[in-house]
Design an enzyme around this catalytic site. Structure first.
Site, PDB file in Angstrom:
ATOM      1  N   ASP A 193      36.180   1.014  -7.779  1.00  0.00           N
ATOM      2  CA  ASP A 193      36.996   0.093  -8.641  1.00  0.00           C
ATOM      3  C   ASP A 193      38.342   0.678  -7.714  1.00  0.00           C
ATOM      4  O   ASP A 193      37.928   1.767  -6.826  1.00  0.00           O
ATOM      5  CB  ASP A 193      37.331   0.386 -10.333  1.00  0.00           C
ATOM      6  CG  ASP A 193      38.800   0.240 -10.373  1.00  0.00           C
ATOM      7  OD1 ASP A 193      39.431  -0.915 -10.417  1.00  0.00           O
ATOM      8  OD2 ASP A 193      39.664   1.607 -10.896  1.00  0.00           O
ATOM      9  N   ASP A 246      42.642   0.731  -7.416  1.00  0.00           N
ATOM     10  CA  ASP A 246      43.451   1.281  -8.480  1.00  0.00           C
ATOM     11  C   ASP A 246      43.060   2.749  -9.217  1.00  0.00           C
ATOM     12  O   ASP A 246      42.270   2.585 -10.584  1.00  0.00           O
ATOM     13  CB  ASP A 246      43.898   0.618  -9.138  1.00  0.00           C
ATOM     14  CG  ASP A 246      45.101  -0.539  -8.077  1.00  0.00           C
ATOM     15  OD1 ASP A 246      44.618  -0.460  -7.222  1.00  0.00           O
ATOM     16  OD2 ASP A 246      44.818  -1.883  -9.152  1.00  0.00           O
TER      17      ASP A 246
END
Length: 318
Positions: free
Chosen positions: A71, A73
């Site tokens: 991922d 963010d």
């Protein structure tokens, strides 16, 4: 990406849209990975001499049926990529001050809460789509390179970067998996020396953005579908793969692989990971950061600035 006129997301179920978004992201990622291979080493991240990569018993060197999915963010980078991208577009006169204040408020909330808010993310997505509509994909890619240098490069977590490098050193492919636009995610992946990126795919016709998406944002279940589709295309065995995220929204993706990691986790993911004995890494510093997910060293100025902008906008409206 060429327009797909037969796609009508409003008539499809949420599950169907997730599958569509995942498959579109996987297709886009595979197309760009060859370009990243050709540009390998250009602008790659150089770890600080003071940051020593960990020595885990995983990944397994030479396991070509394994890969890693990260991922973006708050896992690889402090804050949300789409908000930093918005700041860069504002600087280049793509939109007015009122839109900037909204981006600033969303970024401040993200830093304070340490978790993704679906309404904020959708609002940011809709704003971004309206802003880029009518612009050429090549133009936004070029601008994205500049924005990375201005706002994103210094926000990469060295600890997470070291984990990704461990997979690369083991001869495995490493992919970003994010709700950010695939073009932005691809730039970040290339700059970090990663294999490629799975991201939200915006529709384009003859190289010009239409202001629509293919499917839906690559978020939650759609990420798992993207990873599943890419693994099938690449001949990977998910039980031998790893996934890394900070958010409970990514539990579907994390649960898909044999080696899930919770990185800088929000409270829900932390509890979920502990119950299942998943590996946990937290690279945030400071007592307050550990509680609410604020990147302590870099966050206070941005929080103050973003909150002040939002309050000023509120006062003007009143």
């Amino acid at each position: 990406m060429a327009a797909l006129g037969w796609l009508t997301p409003r008539r499809r179920s949420a599950t169907a849209r997730s599958v569509l978004a995942g498959e579109a992201a996987a297709e886009a990622a595979r197309k760009t990975s060859q370009e990243l291979d050709a540009l390998e080493g250009l602008g790659a991240y150089e770890a600080s001499p003071s940051v020593k990569p960990p020595e885990p018993d995983f990944p397994v060197a030479g396991d070509v049926h394994a890969a890693a999915f990260f991922d973006l963010d708050n896992t690889v980078m402090q804050g949300a990529a789409i908000f930093h991208f918005g700041r860069g577009l504002y600087k280049r006169k793509f939109f007015e001050r009122q839109e900037l204040a909204r981006f600033a408020w969303q970024q401040a909330w993200f830093r304070l809460a340490g978790v993704e808010d679906p309404e904020h993310m959708q609002d940011a997505r809709d704003s971004a789509l309206s802003i880029v509509k009518g612009h050429r994909v090549s133009e936004l890619m070029s601008i994205g390179e500049e924005i990375y240098d201005e706002y994103m490069a210094e926000r990469i977590w060295p600890g997470t970067r070291a984990l990704a490098q461990a997979h690369l050193d083991a001869g495995q492919k490493v992919w970003l998996v994010t709700a950010a636009p695939v073009e932005t995610a691809t730039i970040i992946a290339r700059r970090l020396g990663l294999t490629g990126a799975l991201g939200t795919v915006a529709e384009s016709v003859d190289g010009v953005y239409t202001g629509k998406l293919v499917g839906e944002p690559l978020h939650g279940p759609a990420k798992a579908e993207a990873v599943r589709a890419l693994a099938a295309a690449e001949g990977l065995q998910l039980a031998r793969c790893a996934a890394y995220s900070d958010s409970h929204n990514d539990i579907p993706m994390l649960s898909l692989v044999g080696h899930p990691y919770a990185i800088n986790p929000d409270s829900k993911l932390r509890r979920y990971a502990r119950d299942r004995e998943w590996r946990l890494r937290d690279y945030r510093t400071g007592r307050k950061a550990a509680k609410v997910g604020i990147p302590a060293a870099a966050g206070l100025g941005a929080i103050a600035g973003g909150t002040a902008a939002a309050m000023a906008l509120h006062r003007r409206r009143r």
